[in-house]
Scaffold this active site. Structure first.
Site, PDB file in Angstrom:
ATOM      1  N   THR A  41       4.475   5.997   7.581  1.00 61.54           N
ATOM      2  CA  THR A  41       4.451   5.699   6.148  1.00 61.54           C
ATOM      3  C   THR A  41       4.689   6.965   5.308  1.00 61.54           C
ATOM      4  OG1 THR A  41       2.069   5.975   5.952  1.00 61.54           O
ATOM      5  CG2 THR A  41       2.863   3.763   6.484  1.00 61.54           C
ATOM      6  N   HIS A  45       9.319   5.951   6.751  1.00 58.87           N
ATOM      7  CA  HIS A  45       9.357   5.124   5.547  1.00 58.87           C
ATOM      8  C   HIS A  45       9.796   6.044   4.422  1.00 58.87           C
ATOM      9  CE1 HIS A  45       6.237   1.923   6.978  1.00 58.87           C
ATOM     10  NE2 HIS A  45       6.908   2.423   8.000  1.00 58.87           N
ATOM     11  N   HIS A  78       5.404  -6.076  14.431  1.00 56.93           N
ATOM     12  CA  HIS A  78       5.197  -4.693  13.984  1.00 56.93           C
ATOM     13  C   HIS A  78       3.696  -4.529  13.752  1.00 56.93           C
ATOM     14  CE1 HIS A  78       6.437  -1.002  11.781  1.00 56.93           C
ATOM     15  NE2 HIS A  78       5.481  -1.305  10.907  1.00 56.93           N
ATOM     16  N   ARG A  90       9.915   0.399  -2.305  1.00 52.77           N
ATOM     17  CA  ARG A  90       9.694   0.858  -3.669  1.00 52.77           C
ATOM     18  C   ARG A  90       8.495   1.794  -3.716  1.00 52.77           C
ATOM     19  NH1 ARG A  90       6.924  -2.837  -8.150  1.00 52.77           N
ATOM     20  NH2 ARG A  90       5.157  -2.121  -6.907  1.00 52.77           N
ATOM     21  N   GLY A  91       7.400   1.403  -3.043  1.00 55.73           N
ATOM     22  CA  GLY A  91       6.154   2.166  -3.115  1.00 55.73           C
ATOM     23  C   GLY A  91       5.319   1.725  -4.302  1.00 55.73           C
ATOM     24  N   ASP A  92       4.113   2.225  -4.360  1.00 53.09           N
ATOM     25  CA  ASP A  92       3.203   1.917  -5.471  1.00 53.09           C
ATOM     26  C   ASP A  92       2.773   3.227  -6.093  1.00 53.09           C
ATOM     27  OD1 ASP A  92       3.002  -0.946  -5.283  1.00 53.09           O
ATOM     28  OD2 ASP A  92       1.922  -0.623  -3.409  1.00 53.09           O
ATOM     29  N   SER A 145       7.010  -3.002  17.487  1.00 55.08           N
ATOM     30  CA  SER A 145       7.110  -1.690  16.849  1.00 55.08           C
ATOM     31  C   SER A 145       5.726  -1.341  16.333  1.00 55.08           C
ATOM     32  CB  SER A 145       8.165  -1.685  15.731  1.00 55.08           C
ATOM     33  OG  SER A 145       7.958  -2.771  14.857  1.00 55.08           O
ATOM     34  N   GLU A 180       3.268   1.145  13.666  1.00 56.39           N
ATOM     35  CA  GLU A 180       3.252   1.945  12.425  1.00 56.39           C
ATOM     36  C   GLU A 180       2.063   2.906  12.399  1.00 56.39           C
ATOM     37  OE1 GLU A 180       4.232  -0.055   8.711  1.00 56.39           O
ATOM     38  OE2 GLU A 180       2.512   0.941   7.786  1.00 56.39           O
ATOM     39  N   PHE A 191      -8.140  -3.820   1.544  1.00 54.17           N
ATOM     40  CA  PHE A 191      -6.670  -3.763   1.645  1.00 54.17           C
ATOM     41  C   PHE A 191      -6.056  -5.080   1.191  1.00 54.17           C
ATOM     42  CE2 PHE A 191      -6.036  -0.690   5.502  1.00 54.17           C
ATOM     43  CZ  PHE A 191      -6.278   0.382   4.683  1.00 54.17           C
ATOM     44  N   HIS A 244       4.910 -11.129  -3.037  1.00 52.20           N
ATOM     45  CA  HIS A 244       4.452  -9.815  -3.487  1.00 52.20           C
ATOM     46  C   HIS A 244       3.499 -10.023  -4.668  1.00 52.20           C
ATOM     47  CE1 HIS A 244       4.727  -5.908  -5.637  1.00 52.20           C
ATOM     48  NE2 HIS A 244       4.671  -5.464  -4.408  1.00 52.20           N
ATOM     49  N   GLN A 257     -12.988  -2.812   5.237  1.00 48.35           N
ATOM     50  CA  GLN A 257     -11.711  -2.136   4.934  1.00 48.35           C
ATOM     51  C   GLN A 257     -10.575  -3.162   4.808  1.00 48.35           C
ATOM     52  OE1 GLN A 257      -9.922  -0.029   8.218  1.00 48.35           O
ATOM     53  NE2 GLN A 257      -9.567   1.780   6.961  1.00 48.35           N
TER      54      GLN A 257
HETATM   55  P1  FAD Z   1      10.542  -4.226  -4.116  1.00 49.16           P
HETATM   56  O1  FAD Z   1      11.354  -4.901  -3.084  1.00 49.16           O
HETATM   57  O2  FAD Z   1      11.241  -3.359  -5.085  1.00 49.16           O
HETATM   58  O3  FAD Z   1       9.706  -5.345  -4.890  1.00 49.16           O
HETATM   59  C1  FAD Z   1       8.623  -4.988  -5.734  1.00 49.16           C
HETATM   60  C2  FAD Z   1       8.388  -6.066  -6.766  1.00 49.16           C
HETATM   61  O4  FAD Z   1       9.451  -6.041  -7.713  1.00 49.16           O
HETATM   62  C3  FAD Z   1       8.343  -7.491  -6.221  1.00 49.16           C
HETATM   63  O5  FAD Z   1       7.399  -8.212  -6.969  1.00 49.16           O
HETATM   64  C4  FAD Z   1       9.754  -8.022  -6.465  1.00 49.16           C
HETATM   65  O6  FAD Z   1       9.781  -9.428  -6.620  1.00 49.16           O
HETATM   66  C5  FAD Z   1      10.107  -7.315  -7.782  1.00 49.16           C
HETATM   67  N1  FAD Z   1      11.540  -7.021  -7.900  1.00 49.16           N
HETATM   68  C6  FAD Z   1      12.365  -6.523  -6.966  1.00 49.16           C
HETATM   69  N2  FAD Z   1      13.602  -6.358  -7.472  1.00 49.16           N
HETATM   70  C7  FAD Z   1      13.551  -6.752  -8.768  1.00 49.16           C
HETATM   71  C8  FAD Z   1      14.500  -6.805  -9.820  1.00 49.16           C
HETATM   72  N3  FAD Z   1      15.769  -6.415  -9.638  1.00 49.16           N
HETATM   73  N4  FAD Z   1      14.089  -7.266 -11.033  1.00 49.16           N
HETATM   74  C9  FAD Z   1      12.808  -7.660 -11.237  1.00 49.16           C
HETATM   75  N5  FAD Z   1      11.864  -7.633 -10.274  1.00 49.16           N
HETATM   76  C10 FAD Z   1      12.231  -7.167  -9.044  1.00 49.16           C
HETATM   77  N6  FAD Z   1       4.134   1.696   0.338  1.00 49.16           N
HETATM   78  C11 FAD Z   1       4.212   3.047   0.327  1.00 49.16           C
HETATM   79  O7  FAD Z   1       3.953   3.660  -0.716  1.00 49.16           O
HETATM   80  N7  FAD Z   1       4.569   3.750   1.434  1.00 49.16           N
HETATM   81  C12 FAD Z   1       4.886   3.140   2.601  1.00 49.16           C
HETATM   82  O8  FAD Z   1       5.206   3.811   3.586  1.00 49.16           O
HETATM   83  C13 FAD Z   1       4.840   1.713   2.656  1.00 49.16           C
HETATM   84  N8  FAD Z   1       5.187   1.038   3.771  1.00 49.16           N
HETATM   85  C14 FAD Z   1       5.241  -0.337   3.747  1.00 49.16           C
HETATM   86  C15 FAD Z   1       5.717  -1.007   4.884  1.00 49.16           C
HETATM   87  C16 FAD Z   1       5.796  -2.397   4.876  1.00 49.16           C
HETATM   88  C17 FAD Z   1       6.354  -3.092   6.104  1.00 49.16           C
HETATM   89  C18 FAD Z   1       5.357  -3.141   3.743  1.00 49.16           C
HETATM   90  C19 FAD Z   1       5.393  -4.642   3.764  1.00 49.16           C
HETATM   91  C20 FAD Z   1       4.872  -2.470   2.633  1.00 49.16           C
HETATM   92  C21 FAD Z   1       4.827  -1.068   2.610  1.00 49.16           C
HETATM   93  N9  FAD Z   1       4.396  -0.365   1.487  1.00 49.16           N
HETATM   94  C22 FAD Z   1       4.443   1.016   1.474  1.00 49.16           C
HETATM   95  C23 FAD Z   1       3.906  -1.071   0.305  1.00 49.16           C
HETATM   96  C24 FAD Z   1       5.041  -1.322  -0.713  1.00 49.16           C
HETATM   97  O9  FAD Z   1       5.528  -0.103  -1.209  1.00 49.16           O
HETATM   98  C25 FAD Z   1       4.428  -2.150  -1.834  1.00 49.16           C
HETATM   99  O10 FAD Z   1       4.167  -3.444  -1.389  1.00 49.16           O
HETATM  100  C26 FAD Z   1       5.207  -2.152  -3.137  1.00 49.16           C
HETATM  101  O11 FAD Z   1       4.371  -2.756  -4.135  1.00 49.16           O
HETATM  102  C27 FAD Z   1       6.505  -2.953  -3.108  1.00 49.16           C
HETATM  103  O12 FAD Z   1       7.452  -2.348  -2.348  1.00 49.16           O
HETATM  104  P2  FAD Z   1       8.833  -3.121  -1.997  1.00 49.16           P
HETATM  105  O13 FAD Z   1       9.651  -2.161  -1.254  1.00 49.16           O
HETATM  106  O14 FAD Z   1       8.536  -4.420  -1.386  1.00 49.16           O
HETATM  107  O15 FAD Z   1       9.392  -3.317  -3.484  1.00 49.16           O
END
Ligand code: FAD
Length: 287
Positions: free
Chosen positions: A36, A64, A253, A94-96, A3, A5, A203, A136, A199
């Protein structure tokens, strides 16, 4: 199997180039293309436009969707819009939040978003989530990160894509740990081909992905010999992909950063045996 991205281009020239990029990457016959999405909806229009370009080319497109900084209603509207548009796969994150943007929104974690998608659209979408074989960066420990990941799967995700890594052992150990916890969903390996060392280093610092020391030293050594750096990097990344393929990773991916060449340079080194590729709930696998 593969896949691809993209991020939504920021300029008209970027959108024009995207079509050529898609045409050249189609040679890999990707299962889908994902696009994304900026936290808080910052790229909403661009993500949507990129998805439409893919759909117009009759390709499987997976937007996404990140939840921080958005209200529940904004997320519901977007999920229903994608459903009406015939999208069948979402990458739920979740996003940042950009620094200074203090609003988490009503979905604090990706697991909340996965639950919301299931609540309002049932089984319509195949939901991918993010996985972190090297942990993470904000997690308090590898164990808690693993448990949070498992909770995200139990909230309704079908499969996951990893953060990029250059050490295959971290991926295989992560899979083993999931198996020990009774989780057996496809975990696609996220792979970042290397085009620009500076870069990549930036990252990697931000997302906690490790560049092994021996690789860093070699990449730095090629500083002003871009051609040799790219050849070395393609061989190293191809050898990582080959190891993953040979050991039956669920899929690969590619984080293309909208540049087709680095991904194609890796692809050309791969020895792919397409015998007996099966389709399991929409996820192809190497066998
Ligand atoms: P989560 O799964 O919510 O985890 C985030 C953190 O919170 C982790 O440390 C986890 O251990 C902790 N956590 C989770 N649940 C709980 C809970 N219930 N209680 C306490 N702690 C908890 N970012 C973007 O903004 N846009 C994108 O399009 C994008 N695409 C991505 C695609 C991929 C394949 C990957 C790997 C990352 C991508 N990201 C993107 C980055 C991602 O948003 C960040 O890594 C973000 O910091 C975490 O997202 P997550 O969905 O993994 O979060």
């Amino acid at each position: 199997m593969f896949s691809i991205e993209f991020f939504p281009p920021k300029t008209e020239a970027g959108f024009e180039k995207l079509q050529t990029t898609i045409n050249s990457l189609n040679i890999m016959n990707p299962q889908y293309y994902s696009v994304t999405y900026g936290a808080g909806g910052s790229t909403q229009e661009g993500t949507h436009r990129t998805i439409q370009i893919l759909q117009n080319s009759k390709l499987d497109a997976a937007p996404h969707l990140s939840c921080v900084g958005s209200s529940k209603q904004e997320l519901i509207d977007l999920i229903l819009k994608y459903k009406a548009q015939g999208i069948r796969r979402l990458v739920a994150l979740r996003g940042d939040l950009p620094s200074g943007m203090g609003r988490f929104g009503e979905c604090r974690y990706a697991s909340d978003l996965v639950s919301l998608i299931r609540e309002i659209s049932g089984d319509w979408f195949h939901i991918e989530v993010a996985a972190y074989p090297e942990m993470h960066p904000q997690a308090s420990s590898p164990q808690s990160d693993l448990q949070n990941f498992i909770y995200k799967i139990k909230s309704g995700a079908n499969s996951a894509i990893t953060q990029y890594f250059y050490n295959a052992d971290s991926y295989f150990r992560f899979i083993d740990e999931l198996h020990k916890n009774g989780i057996d969903i496809p975990i696609t390996a996220g792979i970042m081909p290397i085009n620009n060392y500076t870069q990549l280093a930036r990252f990697s610092d931000a997302c906690g992905a490790e560049i092994p020391r021996w690789m860093r030293l070699r990449l730095q050594h090629y500083y002003d010999d871009i051609e040799s750096m790219r050849k070395f990097a393609s061989e190293v990344v191809a050898s990582l992909c080959q190891k993953l393929i040979d050991n039956e990773a669920a899929g690969i991916h590619f984080y293309t950063l909208n540049q087709p060449e680095p991904t194609l340079n890796v692809y050309k080194y791969l020895d792919i045996k397409p015998k007996n590729i099966y389709n399991n709930g929409g996820i192809s696998a190497f066998v």
